[in-house]
Design an enzyme around this catalytic site. Structure first.
Site, PDB file in Angstrom:
ATOM      1  CB  CYS A 127      39.760  -5.949   6.090  1.00  0.00           C
ATOM      2  SG  CYS A 127      38.334  -6.772   6.844  1.00  0.00           S
TER       3      CYS A 127
ATOM      4  CG  HIS B 106      38.796  -5.188   2.106  1.00  0.00           C
ATOM      5  ND1 HIS B 106      38.616  -6.546   2.282  1.00  0.00           N
ATOM      6  CD2 HIS B 106      38.005  -4.577   3.037  1.00  0.00           C
ATOM      7  CE1 HIS B 106      37.777  -6.747   3.286  1.00  0.00           C
ATOM      8  NE2 HIS B 106      37.394  -5.571   3.749  1.00  0.00           N
TER       9      HIS B 106
ATOM     10  CG  ASN C  54      34.443  -7.865   4.462  1.00  0.00           C
ATOM     11  OD1 ASN C  54      35.510  -8.469   4.475  1.00  0.00           O
ATOM     12  ND2 ASN C  54      34.313  -6.639   4.945  1.00  0.00           N
TER      13      ASN C  54
END
Length: 351
Positions: free
Chosen positions: A118, A260, A290
């Site tokens: 990520c 993020h 996500n």
């Protein structure tokens, strides 16, 4: 006499776009197969829906569409390098980026993947900046794309509610550090002693060389959520502070914080740790979940489309992912055409 020198070389943001697959999965749909409900998911994660690929769709399909839109937004037809950052490549071999480049009509450009889970987009951004400032490339297309629905167990309540699929892309060109859009200071880090906190155990050389039967669970994404939460908040806040120090900025100099999009609790916890008002936190996790390496460029494209960020605004980007990896950077938003909204936002979330 004042200096009129253009300043040191830099990579300047000149285009961006995001794209998600059309298939949308609401919390109510997940509740039909998982022991959960919409209220529990929203309270725990801030997510109300996510998008997932159709059967046969791959990460490269999402990357190509977001890359095509970013090139169009930048008004350019060619680049010198294509970087795809992803945890879900089309195949273990070859890399996904050459395929994406060829499908975009960019065959011949340098093309390679970056794997930092990520944190991938921030790592890819640093890589693109290096290519441009070292004169290896004049223009770079950087794409963050992930299809987590292909590696998450659909019956895993802890992870199936969090992740979605999507892609976001930016175009960077050679310029100078004094230009709006110039990507500023970076902080990057890792700690491989915690490699087991976020992992897909099967499919790599470690599992293959060991032989034996592969358990079904080892083929799926696994995450030790409570430990990851603590590391994510600490590492992202520390990285953000380090980046601000290197640039001589304070937290008051930041107009927008773009983390993020792990989940809303983590986003708010990092903002609180930094002493940054939550309203300065750019968030679209409610709409897409996500999306891994795609999350920051998707959030940027969403905010730019809604004109929530404007030319001259000062942005702090930060991310955390498996590895463990983390990274942050600074950016002053340039004058750009308003991009298309990557998706229909639908109903706005309840505060």
């Amino acid at each position: 006499m004042p200096s009129h020198a253009p300043g040191p070389p830099a990579a300047v943001l000149c285009g961006l776009a995001g794209w998600v697959p059309s298939r949308m999965v609401t919390n109510d749909e997940l509740a039909e197969r998982l022991d959960t409900d919409d209220a529990w998911i929203r309270t725990r994660t801030g997510i109300r829906r996510r998008h997932v690929v159709e059967p046969g769709q791959a990460t490269s399909d999402l990357a190509v569409e977001s890359g095509r839109r970013a090139l169009r937004h930048a008004g350019v037809g060619s680049v010198d390098a294509v970087i795809v950052t992803t945890t879900t490549p089309d195949r273990p071999c070859p890399a996904t980026a050459p395929t994406v480049a060829a499908r975009l009509g960019l065959a011949g450009a340098a093309a390679f993947d970056v794997g930092a889970v990520c944190t991938g987009f921030v790592y890819g951004l640093a890589t693109a900046v290096g290519l441009i400032t070292s004169s290896v490339a004049e223009r770079v297309l950087l794409i963050g794309a992930d299809t987590y629905s292909t590696i998450v167990d659909p019956l895993d309540r802890a992870n199936a509610i969090i992740f979605g699929d999507g892609a976001g892309a930016v175009v960077l060109r050679a310029g100078t550090a004094r230009e709006p859009g110039a990507v500023g200071r970076f902080d990057l880090g890792s700690d491989g002693t915690h490699e087991d906190l976020i992992t897909v155990a099967a499919g790599g050389s470690r599992q293959r060389s060991a032989g034996g039967e592969v358990r079904l669970g080892d083929r799926h994404f696994a995450m030790r959520g409570n430990e990851v939460y603590r590391h994510a908040v600490t590492r992202m806040a520390e990285s953000a502070r380090a980046t601000l120090r290197r640039a001589g900025w304070t937290i008051d100099d930041v107009d927008h914080f773009v983390p993020h999009q792990a989940n809303l609790r983590i986003l708010h916890s990092v903002a609180d740790d930094l002493g940054l008002p939550r309203e300065r936190c750019v968030a679209n996790v409610d709409c897409v979940g996500n999306t891994g390496a795609a999350s920051i460029p998707l959030a940027l494209a969403d905010a730019a489309a809604r004109q929530a960020i404007r030319p001259g605004d000062r942005l702090l980007l930060t991310a955390f992912g498996g590895g463990l990896t983390w990274g942050s950077c600074l950016l002053t938003w340039p004058e750009l055409p308003v991009p298309a909204l990557p998706y229909d936002r639908g109903e706005e979330p309840t505060p």
